[in-house]
Scaffold this active site. Sequence first.
Site, PDB file in Angstrom:
ATOM      1  N   HIS A 115       0.826  -1.680  17.396  1.00 50.18           N
ATOM      2  CA  HIS A 115       0.790  -0.297  17.870  1.00 50.18           C
ATOM      3  C   HIS A 115       1.994   0.029  18.747  1.00 50.18           C
ATOM      4  O   HIS A 115       2.227   1.171  19.083  1.00 50.18           O
ATOM      5  CB  HIS A 115      -0.515  -0.031  18.613  1.00 50.18           C
ATOM      6  CG  HIS A 115      -1.703  -0.264  17.729  1.00 50.18           C
ATOM      7  ND1 HIS A 115      -2.380  -1.464  17.702  1.00 50.18           N
ATOM      8  CD2 HIS A 115      -2.292   0.507  16.791  1.00 50.18           C
ATOM      9  CE1 HIS A 115      -3.336  -1.401  16.800  1.00 50.18           C
ATOM     10  NE2 HIS A 115      -3.307  -0.211  16.229  1.00 50.18           N
ATOM     11  N   HIS A 127     -10.736  -7.580   7.260  1.00 50.99           N
ATOM     12  CA  HIS A 127      -9.965  -7.212   8.447  1.00 50.99           C
ATOM     13  C   HIS A 127     -10.783  -6.248   9.288  1.00 50.99           C
ATOM     14  O   HIS A 127     -11.339  -5.272   8.784  1.00 50.99           O
ATOM     15  CB  HIS A 127      -8.638  -6.562   8.042  1.00 50.99           C
ATOM     16  CG  HIS A 127      -7.924  -5.925   9.180  1.00 50.99           C
ATOM     17  ND1 HIS A 127      -7.393  -6.650  10.217  1.00 50.99           N
ATOM     18  CD2 HIS A 127      -7.703  -4.622   9.480  1.00 50.99           C
ATOM     19  CE1 HIS A 127      -6.853  -5.810  11.096  1.00 50.99           C
ATOM     20  NE2 HIS A 127      -7.033  -4.587  10.675  1.00 50.99           N
ATOM     21  N   GLU A 138       0.783  -1.250   0.000  1.00 46.30           N
ATOM     22  CA  GLU A 138       0.000   0.000   0.000  1.00 46.30           C
ATOM     23  C   GLU A 138       0.815   1.301   0.000  1.00 46.30           C
ATOM     24  O   GLU A 138       0.365   2.305   0.540  1.00 46.30           O
ATOM     25  CB  GLU A 138      -0.995   0.020   1.177  1.00 46.30           C
ATOM     26  CG  GLU A 138      -1.927  -1.179   1.220  1.00 46.30           C
ATOM     27  CD  GLU A 138      -2.888  -1.182   2.419  1.00 46.30           C
ATOM     28  OE1 GLU A 138      -3.174  -0.097   2.956  1.00 46.30           O
ATOM     29  OE2 GLU A 138      -3.350  -2.269   2.791  1.00 46.30           O
TER      30      GLU A 138
END
Length: 783
Positions: free
Chosen positions: A713, A660, A503
Amino acid sequence: MSDDTTITTDTRTTDSAGFTATVPGVARIGANRELKRAVEAYWAGRIDAAALTRVATGIRRDSWSRLIDAGFDSVPVNTFSYYDQVLDTAVMLGALPPRVAAIDDPLDRYFAAARGTAGGPGPDIAPLEMTKWFDTNYHYLVPEIGPDTEFTLDPGTVLDEIAQAQAQGVPARPVVIGPITFLALAKAVDGGPTPLTRIDDLLPLYTELLGRLAQTGVDWVQIDEPTLVTDQADGLTDLAERVYGVLSAVRTRPRILVQTYFGDAGDRLAALARTEVEGVGVDLVTGSPNTVRTADLTGKLVVAGVVDGRNVWRTDLDAALAALESLRAHAGALAVSTSCSTLHVPYTVRGEFELDPVLHGWLAFAEEKFGEVAALARALAHGRDDQACRFEAARAALASRAADPRVHVAAVRERLAGLTPADWTRSPAPDRREAQDAALGLPVLPTTTIGSYPQTVEIRKARLALRNGTIDSAAYRSRMEQEVAAVIALQEQVGLDVLVHGEPERNDMVQYFAEQLDGFFATAAGWVQSYGSRCVRPPILFGDVRRSSPMTVGWITYAQSLTEKPVKGMLTGPVTILAWSFVRDDQPLAETARQVALAIRDETTDLERAGVPIIQVDEPALRELLPLRTADRAAYLDWAVTAFRIATGGVGDATAIHTHLCYSEFGEVIGAIAALDADVTSIEAARSHMEVLDDLDAAGFAAQVGPGVYDIHSPRVPAADEVAASLREALDAVRADRLWVNPDCGLKTRRTDEVTAALRNMVDAARRVREEIAADRATVPAT
Ligand code: GLN
Ligand code: ZN
């Protein structure tokens, strides 16, 4: 009325003290994102607290001036925030988590609660959790209430802002979040009770606050209680009556306006009407004027939110005025307002020079909405003719929208009308599984990633260069292809089974598609705050949506040409595209969703035709659009699921559809997740895998699933042992032939070295656990 009666009338409820035009709140990021720049500079140590304060003071002064200039006779104050208004409320109520208490400086303590202190000089402090503010795209910080949380009033910020406003001559109306909403949004920690059970501990603080506000001489205080439009807790109606019964009985206080928004307050409005509060604010965009008519509000000021505070379209002034007129006999007095704070829309359309002038004329951002509110207030007082020009312009804009050929495209409508359930019903899942296994030949516990790879400095530079015209699109494309090649090489090296292109060409997973679809346009400066200093620029979906040419096929086939391994196509689902855009308000969302779904369907079928064996359609926002009222949820989930299935239902059995989702607390959407009928679902698994998988099992979910094996994260690289342990745990809940191995979200925010190390360990862990499975099978005697 004789003079005598006037004297005995409670002065707090006379009309003369009312007001006629306002908004519940305004944005604070700054028209040119000045606050973002200033707080980020402060965090980086480039400016000091005094400089930051100066920027904040300037932003407040300018935004109040705008409201005064628009003609408002009451101005919300204390809707400014350095980071988040819920965090500000926690500060006001002495409810910051104890782990930040040791930080002396109040501003640094505040930012520590907001962002944590990892990477700083002292010990690492975890930030408060962040979550969506009702059904908006704004994120607030979740206050933590423990058994030992002792509330204490600290009204410094609100008093300071009032003082600034009064010095500027602003008719200030301080705004605070109410006790019900504050507690309903908080979470219990350390075994503490449900926060809302502590409501009686807060009432003395709000009582004291009312007294302090009275001393400043303000006429009104606005207490925000959006929770009153939700079903978030039982007994909210009684609670509202009790809480505002107590607060309105306080002797020394300003007039109280209880402000609701984001939905219809229903019988909570009647409950508020039975108390002595002087005003209620209602959202008449999502709520109904009927609710106002049936509640007995004849003694009160009704602040009527007839202008949409969270969408970008010009108001139908005739309809808004009619709604206002219909309330006249049912309210003691009426003020015109937006349906909610204009925090959720950009500042002004004035800077949008590059926009098609026709579209430009349809829009009203915050500043234009202030003008609409003021015009409606004057028309309400003096008749429509007083504002004839404005009404005429609004009518013309509406007519232009309705007649625009881009808004009603016959071909799109016909295609939609021709859809039948067969178009969104795939073969039974076991048949698909067989065809896909035969086509793909993957090992057990296949390894993959969620889509994005690090958005490197080079990628950002190339994007900027393209925008500035220093490189052309061919040069840009070849740079991005280099990135794709690098990401493919990385994945092959690491040994993943199903690859992605990474991406690099996407600035944002919604904007990328919006830029290519008919029916959308992008703004130049339409920034809105997402959380803290983070802003987003949502695309605007204005007309019928159609895909004119393939959007991703070239990238995916290029990636596939570089490897023997299967490459997953990567798309964003219709619900997420809607959730992260401003959406047309002239037809039901369900219909718009189907149009977007058809455009995505064109892409899925084109990808299949180009030989792409796996297509992932992300729906991280599925849960986000869930209506606040339980009664509305089934209908939403029904259209949301149908939209996903339309988007994915055009491919054959051998093409695997992945999806997702970005959460593991499924709650009400769990049945819908199963109903999406995807072949593979990857999800976050912040809680233990077992819980996540057990929840899915209980909902009848029988498809393949990839509970994230590590948290992307955090920069921390998980050890292979850790990942293996988490896989073994997952295997207690789900059979090996249903389990995928993947991180819990896209990797775009991470660094390449972190990603490489983490994925190596992940692949290593999958190999080990595969061997264990094989060994187990070998030792189990055949029966
Ligand atoms: N495919 C997207 C990515 O990897 C999904 C992002 C998301 O879940 N929000 O970045
Ligand atoms: Zn995600």
